[in-house]
Design a protein around this motif. Structure first.
Motif, PDB file in Angstrom:
ATOM      1  N   ARG A  26      -6.531  -3.837   3.265  1.00 38.50           N
ATOM      2  CA  ARG A  26      -6.803  -3.807   4.709  1.00 38.50           C
ATOM      3  C   ARG A  26      -7.831  -2.723   5.028  1.00 38.50           C
ATOM      4  NH1 ARG A  26      -1.993  -0.754   8.079  1.00 38.50           N
ATOM      5  NH2 ARG A  26      -1.131   0.514   6.378  1.00 38.50           N
ATOM      6  N   VAL A  27      -8.543  -2.937   6.123  1.00 41.90           N
ATOM      7  CA  VAL A  27      -9.478  -1.950   6.642  1.00 41.90           C
ATOM      8  C   VAL A  27      -8.842  -1.303   7.855  1.00 41.90           C
ATOM      9  CG1 VAL A  27     -11.754  -1.555   7.638  1.00 41.90           C
ATOM     10  CG2 VAL A  27     -11.473  -3.251   5.825  1.00 41.90           C
ATOM     11  N   ARG A  28      -8.641  -0.004   7.809  1.00 43.61           N
ATOM     12  CA  ARG A  28      -8.021   0.726   8.924  1.00 43.61           C
ATOM     13  C   ARG A  28      -9.052   1.030  10.002  1.00 43.61           C
ATOM     14  NH1 ARG A  28      -2.920   4.158   7.111  1.00 43.61           N
ATOM     15  NH2 ARG A  28      -2.231   2.890   5.336  1.00 43.61           N
ATOM     16  N   ALA A  29      -8.544   1.451  11.149  1.00 37.50           N
ATOM     17  CA  ALA A  29      -9.411   1.657  12.312  1.00 37.50           C
ATOM     18  C   ALA A  29     -10.499   2.690  12.049  1.00 37.50           C
ATOM     19  CB  ALA A  29      -8.563   2.071  13.513  1.00 37.50           C
ATOM     20  N   ASP A  30     -10.205   3.682  11.211  1.00 37.57           N
ATOM     21  CA  ASP A  30     -11.204   4.722  10.952  1.00 37.57           C
ATOM     22  C   ASP A  30     -12.154   4.357   9.820  1.00 37.57           C
ATOM     23  OD1 ASP A  30      -9.596   4.929   8.730  1.00 37.57           O
ATOM     24  OD2 ASP A  30      -9.221   7.083   8.912  1.00 37.57           O
ATOM     25  N   GLY A  31     -12.041   3.126   9.312  1.00 37.59           N
ATOM     26  CA  GLY A  31     -12.925   2.679   8.243  1.00 37.59           C
ATOM     27  C   GLY A  31     -12.397   2.908   6.842  1.00 37.59           C
ATOM     28  N   TYR A  84      -1.191   2.149  -5.490  1.00 35.27           N
ATOM     29  CA  TYR A  84      -1.811   2.071  -4.166  1.00 35.27           C
ATOM     30  C   TYR A  84      -3.164   2.791  -4.210  1.00 35.27           C
ATOM     31  CZ  TYR A  84       2.981   0.871  -2.878  1.00 35.27           C
ATOM     32  OH  TYR A  84       4.213   0.265  -2.796  1.00 35.27           O
ATOM     33  N   PHE A  85      -4.044   2.422  -3.287  1.00 35.78           N
ATOM     34  CA  PHE A  85      -5.360   3.066  -3.261  1.00 35.78           C
ATOM     35  C   PHE A  85      -5.776   3.345  -1.825  1.00 35.78           C
ATOM     36  CE2 PHE A  85      -6.296  -1.495  -3.034  1.00 35.78           C
ATOM     37  CZ  PHE A  85      -7.226  -1.569  -1.998  1.00 35.78           C
ATOM     38  N   ALA A  86      -6.683   4.298  -1.716  1.00 35.26           N
ATOM     39  CA  ALA A  86      -7.366   4.591  -0.455  1.00 35.26           C
ATOM     40  C   ALA A  86      -8.832   4.839  -0.781  1.00 35.26           C
ATOM     41  CB  ALA A  86      -6.760   5.806   0.237  1.00 35.26           C
ATOM     42  N   ILE A  87      -9.712   4.140  -0.061  1.00 36.88           N
ATOM     43  CA  ILE A  87     -11.150   4.212  -0.311  1.00 36.88           C
ATOM     44  C   ILE A  87     -11.836   4.647   0.976  1.00 36.88           C
ATOM     45  CG2 ILE A  87     -13.211   2.904  -0.955  1.00 36.88           C
ATOM     46  CD1 ILE A  87     -11.371   0.963  -2.471  1.00 36.88           C
ATOM     47  N   ARG A  88     -12.692   5.640   0.882  1.00 40.52           N
ATOM     48  CA  ARG A  88     -13.404   6.127   2.065  1.00 40.52           C
ATOM     49  C   ARG A  88     -14.896   6.176   1.753  1.00 40.52           C
ATOM     50  NH1 ARG A  88     -10.488  11.041   4.093  1.00 40.52           N
ATOM     51  NH2 ARG A  88      -9.017   9.467   4.812  1.00 40.52           N
ATOM     52  N   VAL A  92       3.127   5.907  -5.025  1.00 38.37           N
ATOM     53  CA  VAL A  92       4.183   5.982  -4.005  1.00 38.37           C
ATOM     54  C   VAL A  92       3.915   5.022  -2.857  1.00 38.37           C
ATOM     55  CG1 VAL A  92       5.360   7.499  -2.374  1.00 38.37           C
ATOM     56  CG2 VAL A  92       4.711   8.352  -4.647  1.00 38.37           C
ATOM     57  N   ASP A  93       2.786   5.201  -2.152  1.00 39.93           N
ATOM     58  CA  ASP A  93       2.449   4.340  -1.019  1.00 39.93           C
ATOM     59  C   ASP A  93       1.016   4.618  -0.579  1.00 39.93           C
ATOM     60  OD1 ASP A  93       2.639   6.761   0.457  1.00 39.93           O
ATOM     61  OD2 ASP A  93       4.699   6.330   1.074  1.00 39.93           O
ATOM     62  N   GLU A  94       0.550   3.840   0.398  1.00 37.01           N
ATOM     63  CA  GLU A  94      -0.818   4.012   0.886  1.00 37.01           C
ATOM     64  C   GLU A  94      -1.012   5.371   1.533  1.00 37.01           C
ATOM     65  OE1 GLU A  94      -2.124   0.823   3.387  1.00 37.01           O
ATOM     66  OE2 GLU A  94      -1.587  -0.742   1.952  1.00 37.01           O
ATOM     67  N   ASP A  95      -0.007   5.854   2.246  1.00 36.45           N
ATOM     68  CA  ASP A  95      -0.124   7.166   2.876  1.00 36.45           C
ATOM     69  C   ASP A  95      -0.281   8.257   1.823  1.00 36.45           C
ATOM     70  OD1 ASP A  95       0.046   6.063   5.379  1.00 36.45           O
ATOM     71  OD2 ASP A  95       2.194   6.462   5.631  1.00 36.45           O
ATOM     72  N   GLY A  96       0.405   8.079   0.689  1.00 38.63           N
ATOM     73  CA  GLY A  96       0.236   9.038  -0.392  1.00 38.63           C
ATOM     74  C   GLY A  96      -1.181   9.025  -0.931  1.00 38.63           C
ATOM     75  N   ALA A  97      -1.775   7.842  -1.046  1.00 44.44           N
ATOM     76  CA  ALA A  97      -3.152   7.757  -1.515  1.00 44.44           C
ATOM     77  C   ALA A  97      -4.105   8.424  -0.526  1.00 44.44           C
ATOM     78  CB  ALA A  97      -3.538   6.296  -1.723  1.00 44.44           C
ATOM     79  N   ILE A  98      -3.864   8.228   0.774  1.00 41.25           N
ATOM     80  CA  ILE A  98      -4.712   8.868   1.790  1.00 41.25           C
ATOM     81  C   ILE A  98      -4.568  10.383   1.719  1.00 41.25           C
ATOM     82  CG2 ILE A  98      -5.037   9.180   4.269  1.00 41.25           C
ATOM     83  CD1 ILE A  98      -4.328   6.212   4.607  1.00 41.25           C
ATOM     84  N   ALA A  99      -3.333  10.867   1.563  1.00 43.87           N
ATOM     85  CA  ALA A  99      -3.112  12.306   1.455  1.00 43.87           C
ATOM     86  C   ALA A  99      -3.801  12.877   0.211  1.00 43.87           C
ATOM     87  CB  ALA A  99      -1.621  12.609   1.433  1.00 43.87           C
ATOM     88  N   ASN A 100      -3.756  12.143  -0.883  1.00 41.93           N
ATOM     89  CA  ASN A 100      -4.469  12.591  -2.073  1.00 41.93           C
ATOM     90  C   ASN A 100      -5.966  12.636  -1.831  1.00 41.93           C
ATOM     91  OD1 ASN A 100      -2.081  12.800  -3.512  1.00 41.93           O
ATOM     92  ND2 ASN A 100      -2.278  10.793  -4.481  1.00 41.93           N
TER      93      ASN A 100
END
Length: 771
Positions: free
Chosen positions: A194-199, A217-221, A283-291
């Motif tokens: 998914r694409v979050r509101a902040d991109g 899980y992953f987070a890409i910015r 753990v979860d997507e929030d964990g990936a964002i925090a990392n």
């Protein structure tokens, strides 16, 4: 050396790799400058060239083939193979030198143009090695078809990609959630994006691979805003040209779930390179964002931080000597510092073997423990060179895993917190015992001992029930019984050693007795370790050269495994008929004529010197055994033979897969001039140095320098040895002598010194002659 699925799908690669002459020009510069991540990326080394921080959670590297046929995936275990002509993309996770293929999570490929097929591998790009750069913490290559310059760097929990697109071309990225290393239908159980509101782009996938039901899980910015995007579930056979929406069946153009997802992101024409920062979490997507947020900074900042981290980590060993040897040893040290990898999030959460989320309190959870390989030299090297806190983190991670394991035992071969049950033994035990006996603290010693004892008495595991009743593992009840018997006996000895040091006399006595169980499978008549049946008879027919999966031995035969008694080599030599008989048998092993043998069916049989197999771990201590028989000059000869034939400063410079640093740690120790034959003894057997001067900058602030006066191709033998200026008559060093700092000086010469370290009191530790 763990094998691909343990089903015999291995490559036979008996390589003869010659090093440059020892007399080559001596190299200056730092260990960091000498390290070359390309070594081991060809042949059967199975290393990757991409970016990783010391013990980093992210291993960001190119994948040259993720769609290989099953029988060819073994050669692509690290994703990249030097001989391949194309790059399929850049993924976030890789093993360094494993004997199994998995990971390759979240493949990203930069693209130009509007049309793309969604068939696997359709987005391959040609490349030329002349455009590649690989340094510790940095990798770059130019993709010939698109003209994109791709650069990679990584921090502890983040990976950063920088793509420079041709002028005037739309910048696009493809994210492939189908792709893994060692692919097969149904491996991906579920994925989402998914694409979050902040991109920020987030998602996950669950795979059923080597480790069951592994969630990541992953987070890409990205550094530029998205101008368009499209998601497709390729199970529905959707093809799109350009961007035509989210794909059939998607409820929301900003998110999609399914088994085989591919995403495409557009950024328009950019006036600067596109940077893409990625983090993962179990753990979860929030964990990936925090990392992602835990390591701020752009590409250059992360690269600089990681470069400094590598300079510090590699600076623990200063090297002086011939340029080719320095390059090999520096790279070996680099490969030794990649795993075990950090695997808890920035907030301390981690996912365990029970598939539940836990919190690490007071330590950083690490995973990727290839213990059958790394207990031998990799972990002893880390105990010597890494800070106490790092080593305590390893032990605490092992204990924490045991405490939440559904079976209550220590890890066997664990990665990403999940257990694979690959290989044999309970070799977390010697890792913990060796650390404790060498003074590592910062963990609960009683909890550690309890975990060790439980792992050694969990009856259903690997034939332990009959082992405890009969004193050996019977082959008619358990495969690979001969190997298991001697490996269990060694592990039991390390339990006894740690229990004794803790004052637990009852535990020490019980496991000290079990440490002698190796005798129950050693056939004095043939001089070989052999598998026995439950009725006490040896299995027949017996061929000491036979190597077959699931037979009496694990990835080897009687020639290799008959020497695996590191806790009691003197006792084993006595059964052979004494020191002279042991030397004769050692020579027979190295000089064996293999011309009539066919090992093309066998697993991981690489680097043959007679029946010595350097490409697999059970042989790694054998060259040092001449010293136990009072002939250390023969050890010196064999070490020269091994180093010159099994290592070279080239992509195919490892004779077998590196096994998460074990092949490399062997070379680091051997180049220094000593080796930990029996972790848990606190002794290092002296061999011979391969560099003119090395200095260990120890974690306690002391310096230990090894000098080899007169070292050359001609002067390959040890003449005299001094420790802190005093003659050293024995053939081993004690751990406390090294960590106290000082100087070990060798005087090298052209002929053997047959009077040095030959007396029994001067020989390394054995149970049967314990000091």
């Amino acid at each position: 050396m763990t094998a691909l699925l343990r089903t015999g799908l291995a490559a036979f690669a008996a390589l003869s790799l010659a090093t440059a002459p020892l007399a080559a020009q001596t190299s200056g510069g730092s260990t960091y400058d000498a390290a070359d991540p390309m070594i081991g990326t060809g042949g059967e080394g199975h290393t990757f060239p991409g970016a990783v921080a010391p013990f980093g959670m992210i291993q960001l590297s190119p994948d040259t083939d993720t769609t290989c046929e099953i029988r060819k995936c073994y050669s692509h275990a690290a994703g990249y193979r030097y001989e391949d002509p194309t790059i399929q993309g850049f993924s976030m996770t890789h093993f360094s030198g494993a004997g199994h293929s998995d990971l390759g999570d979240f493949l990203i490929q930069p693209l130009v143009g509007d049309a793309i097929s969604l068939e696997p591998g359709a987005h391959r790009a040609r490349f030329d090695h002349a455009t590649e750069q690989a340094r510790p913490g940095y990798y770059a290559v130019t993709l010939a078809d698109s003209g994109v310059r791709a650069e990679m760097t990584a921090g502890t929990r983040v990976g950063v990609q920088r793509y420079t697109f041709p002028a005037g071309k739309d910048a696009r990225l493809l994210l492939d959630l189908r792709s893994s290393l060692y692919n097969y239908p149904g491996k991906t159980l579920w994925s989402s994006i998914r694409v979050r509101a902040d991109g920020t782009i987030t998602g996950m996938r669950e795979t059923r691979g080597w480790a069951p039901a592994r969630k990541l899980y992953f987070a890409i910015r990205p550094s530029a805003p998205l101008t368009r995007h499209a998601f497709s579930n390729t199970e529905e056979k959707v093809e799109y040209k350009g961007f035509q929406g989210p794909g059939r069946g998607a409820a929301d153009p900003a998110q999609l779930q399914g088994r085989a997802l591919v995403a495409q992101f557009g950024f328009g024409v950019l006036d600067r390179p596109l940077e893409v920062k990625v983090a993962i979490s179990a753990v979860d997507e929030d964990g990936a964002i925090a990392n992602l947020d835990s390591e701020p900074g752009d590409f250059d900042a992360v690269r600089a931080d990681t470069g400094r981290a590598w300079e510090k980590a590699l600076g623990t060993v200063e090297l002086e000597g011939p340029a080719p040897m320095k390059r090999m040893v520096a790279t070996a040290l680099y490969h030794s510092l990649i795993a075990p990898s950090v695997f808890s999030d920035a907030d301390g959460r981690w996912r365990g073997p029970d598939d539940q989320v836990h919190a690490a309190t007071g330590f950083t959870f690490h995973s990727t423990f290839s213990l059958w390989d790394t207990f031998r030299a990799e972990h002893p090297l880390l105990v010597l060179l890494q800070p106490e806190k790092r080593n305590a983190d390893f032990v605490n991670s092992l204990i924490a895993s045991q405490q939440v394991s559904p079976f209550g035992i220590l890890p066997v071969w664990q990665f990403h917190g999940r257990e694979t049950w690959t290989m044999i033994g309970y070799h977390a035990v010697p890792v913990i015992a060796d650390a404790y006996l060498k003074g590592i603290r910062g963990f609960d010693a009683q909890a550690a001992l309890d975990a060790m004892v439980k792992s050694a008495t969990y009856g259903p595991y690997g034939g332990l029930d009959p082992y405890m009743k009969l004193g050996y593992v019977p082959i008619d009840r358990e495969p690979e019984a001969a190997s298991k018997t001697v490996e269990y006996a060694y592990d039991d000895w390390t339990i006894a050693r740690m229990a004794g040091a803790m004052g637990k006399a009852d535990v020490a006595a019980a496991f000290g007795k079990r440490a002698g169980n190796w005798r129950n499978s050693f056939d004095a008549k043939t001089g070989f370790l052999r598998a026995r049946k439950a009725d006490g008879s040896y299995r027949t027919p017996f061929d000491p050269t036979a190597i077959n999966y699931g037979s009496d031995y694990t990835e080897g035969n009687a020639w290799q495994y008959s020497w695996f008694v590191p806790q009691d080599q003197a006792g084993m030599f006595a059964l052979l008929g004494g020191d002279a008989a042991a030397v004769k048998k050692l020579d027979a092993m190295f000089d064996f004529d293999n011309s009539k043998l066919d090992y093309s069916h066998a697993e991981d049989i690489a680097g043959l010197i007679g029946q010595y197999i350097h490409g697999n771990e059970p042989s790694h201590h054998v060259a040092y055994l001449y010293a136990y028989a009072g002939q250390p000059w023969r050890t010196q000869e064999r070490l020269k033979q091994i180093v010159e034939s099994q290592y070279k400063p080239a992509p195919d410079g490892l004779s077998g897969n590196d096994d998460l640093g074990q092949m490399s740690a062997w070379l680091v120790f051997t180049a220094l001039g000593f080796y930990p034959v029996a972790p848990g003894s606190n002794e290092y057997v002296i061999g011979r140095p391969f560099l003119s001067r090395t200095t260990l900058n120890l974690p306690n602030g002391k310096r230990f320098t090894v000098i080899a006066d007169g070292l050359s191709d001609a002067n390959a033998y040890v003449g005299t040895v001094t420790l802190n200026g005093r003659p050293l008559a024995r053939g081993y060093l004690r751990h406390e002598e090294i960590v106290a700092g000082g100087e070990l000086r060798f005087t090298m010469r052209a002929t053997p010194n047959k009077g040095w370290a030959t007396a029994r009191a001067a020989r390394p530790y054995s149970m049967s002659a314990a000091r």
